[in-house]
Design a protein around this motif. Structure first.
Motif, PDB file in Angstrom:
ATOM      1  N   LEU A  79      78.290  79.642  73.398  1.00 13.82           N
ATOM      2  CA  LEU A  79      78.063  78.406  72.637  1.00 13.82           C
ATOM      3  C   LEU A  79      76.596  78.304  72.245  1.00 13.82           C
ATOM      4  CD1 LEU A  79      79.006  75.551  71.687  1.00 13.82           C
ATOM      5  CD2 LEU A  79      78.441  74.735  73.965  1.00 13.82           C
ATOM      6  N   ASN A  80      76.353  78.129  70.955  1.00 14.04           N
ATOM      7  CA  ASN A  80      74.994  77.945  70.457  1.00 14.04           C
ATOM      8  C   ASN A  80      74.727  76.468  70.233  1.00 14.04           C
ATOM      9  OD1 ASN A  80      74.475  80.739  70.343  1.00 14.04           O
ATOM     10  ND2 ASN A  80      75.516  80.870  68.361  1.00 14.04           N
ATOM     11  N   TYR A  81      73.719  75.933  70.890  1.00 12.54           N
ATOM     12  CA  TYR A  81      73.376  74.528  70.712  1.00 12.54           C
ATOM     13  C   TYR A  81      72.870  74.300  69.297  1.00 12.54           C
ATOM     14  CZ  TYR A  81      74.011  73.167  75.579  1.00 12.54           C
ATOM     15  OH  TYR A  81      74.554  72.874  76.793  1.00 12.54           O
ATOM     16  N   LEU A  82      73.409  73.264  68.648  1.00 15.00           N
ATOM     17  CA  LEU A  82      73.078  72.931  67.266  1.00 15.00           C
ATOM     18  C   LEU A  82      73.354  74.092  66.319  1.00 15.00           C
ATOM     19  CD1 LEU A  82      69.759  70.900  67.725  1.00 15.00           C
ATOM     20  CD2 LEU A  82      72.081  70.023  67.409  1.00 15.00           C
ATOM     21  N   GLY A  83      74.263  74.988  66.727  1.00 16.25           N
ATOM     22  CA  GLY A  83      74.646  76.096  65.869  1.00 16.25           C
ATOM     23  C   GLY A  83      73.566  77.143  65.706  1.00 16.25           C
ATOM     24  N   ASN A  84      72.552  77.136  66.568  1.00 13.74           N
ATOM     25  CA  ASN A  84      71.422  78.038  66.427  1.00 13.74           C
ATOM     26  C   ASN A  84      71.282  78.868  67.701  1.00 13.74           C
ATOM     27  OD1 ASN A  84      68.911  79.284  66.127  1.00 13.74           O
ATOM     28  ND2 ASN A  84      68.026  77.522  65.073  1.00 13.74           N
ATOM     29  N   ASP A  85      71.488  80.183  67.585  1.00 14.22           N
ATOM     30  CA  ASP A  85      71.438  81.024  68.790  1.00 14.22           C
ATOM     31  C   ASP A  85      70.030  81.251  69.307  1.00 14.22           C
ATOM     32  OD1 ASP A  85      70.466  82.670  66.849  1.00 14.22           O
ATOM     33  OD2 ASP A  85      72.051  84.181  66.984  1.00 14.22           O
ATOM     34  N   SER A  86      69.017  80.793  68.580  1.00 13.24           N
ATOM     35  CA  SER A  86      67.637  80.932  69.059  1.00 13.24           C
ATOM     36  C   SER A  86      67.204  79.753  69.918  1.00 13.24           C
ATOM     37  CB  SER A  86      66.677  81.084  67.865  1.00 13.24           C
ATOM     38  OG  SER A  86      66.670  79.908  67.069  1.00 13.24           O
ATOM     39  N   LEU A  87      68.050  78.721  70.033  1.00 18.49           N
ATOM     40  CA  LEU A  87      67.744  77.576  70.887  1.00 18.49           C
ATOM     41  C   LEU A  87      68.300  77.827  72.288  1.00 18.49           C
ATOM     42  CD1 LEU A  87      68.387  74.612  68.411  1.00 18.49           C
ATOM     43  CD2 LEU A  87      66.195  75.552  69.154  1.00 18.49           C
ATOM     44  N   ILE A  88      69.474  77.340  72.553  1.00 16.49           N
ATOM     45  CA  ILE A  88      70.124  77.578  73.844  1.00 16.49           C
ATOM     46  C   ILE A  88      71.437  78.288  73.578  1.00 16.49           C
ATOM     47  CG2 ILE A  88      71.118  76.538  75.903  1.00 16.49           C
ATOM     48  CD1 ILE A  88      69.212  74.220  75.573  1.00 16.49           C
ATOM     49  N   HIS A  89      71.541  79.506  74.093  1.00 20.34           N
ATOM     50  CA  HIS A  89      72.737  80.323  73.892  1.00 20.34           C
ATOM     51  C   HIS A  89      73.510  80.343  75.206  1.00 20.34           C
ATOM     52  CE1 HIS A  89      75.312  83.290  72.075  1.00 20.34           C
ATOM     53  NE2 HIS A  89      75.044  84.159  73.031  1.00 20.34           N
ATOM     54  N   ALA A  90      74.417  79.375  75.380  1.00 24.84           N
ATOM     55  CA  ALA A  90      75.127  79.209  76.647  1.00 24.84           C
ATOM     56  C   ALA A  90      76.356  80.107  76.696  1.00 24.84           C
ATOM     57  CB  ALA A  90      75.543  77.750  76.817  1.00 24.84           C
ATOM     58  N   GLN A  91      76.424  80.924  77.734  1.00 21.72           N
ATOM     59  CA  GLN A  91      77.559  81.837  77.891  1.00 21.72           C
ATOM     60  C   GLN A  91      78.279  81.654  79.214  1.00 21.72           C
ATOM     61  OE1 GLN A  91      75.103  85.465  76.944  1.00 21.72           O
ATOM     62  NE2 GLN A  91      76.784  85.887  75.527  1.00 21.72           N
ATOM     63  N   SER A  92      77.696  80.896  80.129  1.00 23.86           N
ATOM     64  CA  SER A  92      78.313  80.690  81.432  1.00 23.86           C
ATOM     65  C   SER A  92      78.446  79.198  81.698  1.00 23.86           C
ATOM     66  CB  SER A  92      77.480  81.337  82.540  1.00 23.86           C
ATOM     67  OG  SER A  92      77.943  80.932  83.816  1.00 23.86           O
ATOM     68  N   ILE A  93      79.672  78.717  81.848  1.00 18.98           N
ATOM     69  CA  ILE A  93      79.891  77.301  82.112  1.00 18.98           C
ATOM     70  C   ILE A  93      79.401  76.932  83.509  1.00 18.98           C
ATOM     71  CG2 ILE A  93      82.243  77.590  83.006  1.00 18.98           C
ATOM     72  CD1 ILE A  93      82.942  74.973  81.528  1.00 18.98           C
ATOM     73  N   ILE A  94      79.446  77.884  84.438  1.00 16.96           N
ATOM     74  CA  ILE A  94      78.969  77.625  85.797  1.00 16.96           C
ATOM     75  C   ILE A  94      77.456  77.434  85.790  1.00 16.96           C
ATOM     76  CG2 ILE A  94      78.809  78.501  88.135  1.00 16.96           C
ATOM     77  CD1 ILE A  94      81.630  77.751  87.294  1.00 16.96           C
ATOM     78  N   ALA A  95      76.745  78.310  85.094  1.00  9.89           N
ATOM     79  CA  ALA A  95      75.294  78.196  85.033  1.00  9.89           C
ATOM     80  C   ALA A  95      74.871  76.923  84.313  1.00  9.89           C
ATOM     81  CB  ALA A  95      74.708  79.413  84.312  1.00  9.89           C
ATOM     82  N   THR A  96      75.579  76.588  83.240  1.00  7.54           N
ATOM     83  CA  THR A  96      75.261  75.365  82.498  1.00  7.54           C
ATOM     84  C   THR A  96      75.448  74.140  83.377  1.00  7.54           C
ATOM     85  OG1 THR A  96      75.950  76.394  80.412  1.00  7.54           O
ATOM     86  CG2 THR A  96      75.844  73.990  80.467  1.00  7.54           C
TER      87      THR A  96
END
Length: 264
Positions: free
Chosen positions: A142-159
């Motif tokens: 998941l890219n926050y605000l559709g931008n992978d250079s901001l926060i690129h979340a790939q782990s729901i546990i880590a988030t």
């Protein structure tokens, strides 16, 4: 003890800690360091005290005795007597304000992805708020605000872990004090929690507290409406609004009143 009580009441009414409070004839008067009166709150205020506006305007009956207008957003309405007990009143006030702040953030977060998606920003599921969380489980995350250079979340546990640690730390400092200050008001801590110094002026502070709770109450209603819309129509609030404006006679709450299963 009297000085401490006056200080606490003054903070609730929107007076900064750098000023001196004196009570006389049931009226709080605030003095600056040069002893000049800078604010008269309570009975002179449009939002506080016995002369404030009540929830039904000119048709309002007398407010309950425990709703004195000391706090922001008190319009004298407690038909069920839920806050007659002082401790319950304190707890309900805290719950309402914290939920209002979350609702303000939530309402903004629900509409922003959909607005950006309609403007061409790449969002999965067209930016619909209740489908965004599932994007983190897909390949690429998941890219926050559709931008992978901001926060690129790939782990729901880590988030989840990061959110729990950050929010737990902040809430702990807000309630119990810490490196950002001791003895702060847990609801309006100020200090490091007010980096823009918005609450330095007592008149502005009192007005901002009213605006915050009024907008927060509206945001809680809005979030509830977004939940109901999602269940009934299976669409986001912006799409629902667009369709309603395009054809109000067909796309409205009454037309959807019997539909309680999300549409695929």
């Amino acid at each position: 003890m009297l000085a401490k009580t006056a200080s606490r009441s003054a903070v609730r009414a929107g007076v900064s800690r750098s000023q001196v409070v004196v009570q006389a004839a049931g009226r709080w008067t605030v003095y600056s360091k040069d002893k000049k009166p800078v604010k008269k709150d309570g009975i002179d205020s449009a939002w506080y005290g016995p002369e404030r506006g009540l929830f039904l305007g000119p048709f309002s009956t007398e407010a309950p005795s425990y709703l004195t207008g000391e706090f922001a957003g008190d319009y004298g309405w407690d038909t069920a007597g839920l806050s007659a007990d002082p401790e319950t009143f304190r707890r309900n006030r805290t719950l309402e304000l914290i939920h209002a702040r979350w609702a303000l953030l939530g309402a903004l977060g629900m509409v922003t992805p959909e607005i950006l998606s309609n403007s061409g920003v790449p969002f999965g599921a067209n930016g619909v708020w209740f489908k965004q969380g599932a994007e983190i489980l897909k390949e690429g995350g998941l890219n926050y605000l559709g931008n992978d250079s901001l926060i690129h979340a790939q782990s729901i546990i880590a988030t989840l872990a990061v959110q729990v640690v950050l929010m737990g730390t902040i809430e702990g400092f807000r309630v119990n004090g810490g490196p950002l200050g001791e003895g702060l008001d847990p609801l309006y801590p100020g200090g490091s929690f007010d980096p823009l110094s918005l609450a330095d002026d007592p008149d502005t502070f009192a007005e901002l507290k009213v605006k915050e709770i009024k907008n927060g109450r509206l945001a809680m209603v809005a979030c509830f409406g977004f939940f109901v819309q999602a269940i009934v129509t299976g669409k986001g609030p912006i799409q629902n609004l667009t369709e309603h404006l395009a054809d109000p006679g067909v796309n409205n709450a009454f037309a959807s009143a019997t539909k309680f299963t999300p549409i695929a």
